[in-house]
Design a protein around this motif. Structure first.
Motif: not given
Length: 193
Positions: A28-29, A31-32, A35-36, A46, A50
């Motif tokens: 998750i980290k 992936k986030e 996205w950032r 974001e 998304k």
């Protein structure tokens, strides 16, 4: 270059967002962080990125599905071509669903395969209407679920009885599982009626 094209290009550069087969896909980290980066490049937040990406991806899937249906049925392909189809073609070889590992015990799977027989879909498709076919499928699913609950209840009862006979006394854990099996049986009986 419009916003959609920019977003598509930024996501394409970061396969961790869309490629389910990558080892870090569930991280998750990472992936986030990806996205950032996309949001900074697109100059939006974001959440908006998304949301728009999901819409684009879903539209691409519908477009591909429409082509497959048309080519398989002998119908003509759709005349309008989605303008982002080519830009999103990098999704072509990417799996859209993950494989899962079942949690059912092997003896339950064996029970299901030996209990049920496959129905010849060709013969039933001719004699049944779509609604009766779906009703039959729902009834089969309901029966399978009831059988599962019955098997689960009997397995819990069996384990509890073995556990309690080994210990020569019923402690709170054994009593808990025994009551759970009785409740499952009651649930099955209520569902059948």
């Amino acid at each position: 270059m419009d916003f959609d094209e920019l977003l598509i290009e930024e996501v394409r550069k970061r396969p961790i967002i869309y490629n389910l087969e990558l080892e870090d896909y569930k991280n998750i980290k990472k992936k986030e962080a990806a996205w950032r980066e996309v949001a900074i490049s697109a100059q939006l937040d974001e959440v908006q990125c998304k949301k728009r990406w999901k819409g684009l991806r879903d539209c691409y899937k519908r477009c591909k599905r429409a082509e497959q249906v048309a080519s398989g049925s002998g119908a003509t392909s759709p005349k309008t071509k989605w303008r982002h189809k080519e830009a999103m073609s990098f999704l072509e070889g990417v799996k859209s669903t993950r494989t899962t590992i079942g949690s059912l015990p092997k003896d339950f799977e064996e029970c299901n395969t030996s209990t049920y027989t496959d129905v010849d879909e060709e013969s039933t498709a001719i004699s049944e209407t779509p609604s009766s076919s779906s009703r039959r499928r729902k009834e089969d699913d309901k029966n399978k679920f009831h059988e599962f609950l019955e098997l689960a209840a009997s397995n819990i009862s069996h384990v509890c009885s073995e556990f309690s006979s080994e210990r020569q006394e019923q402690d709170s854990t054994a009593l808990h599982f025994l009551s759970l099996s009785k409740k499952l049986r009651k649930l099955v009986c209520q569902q059948i009626l």
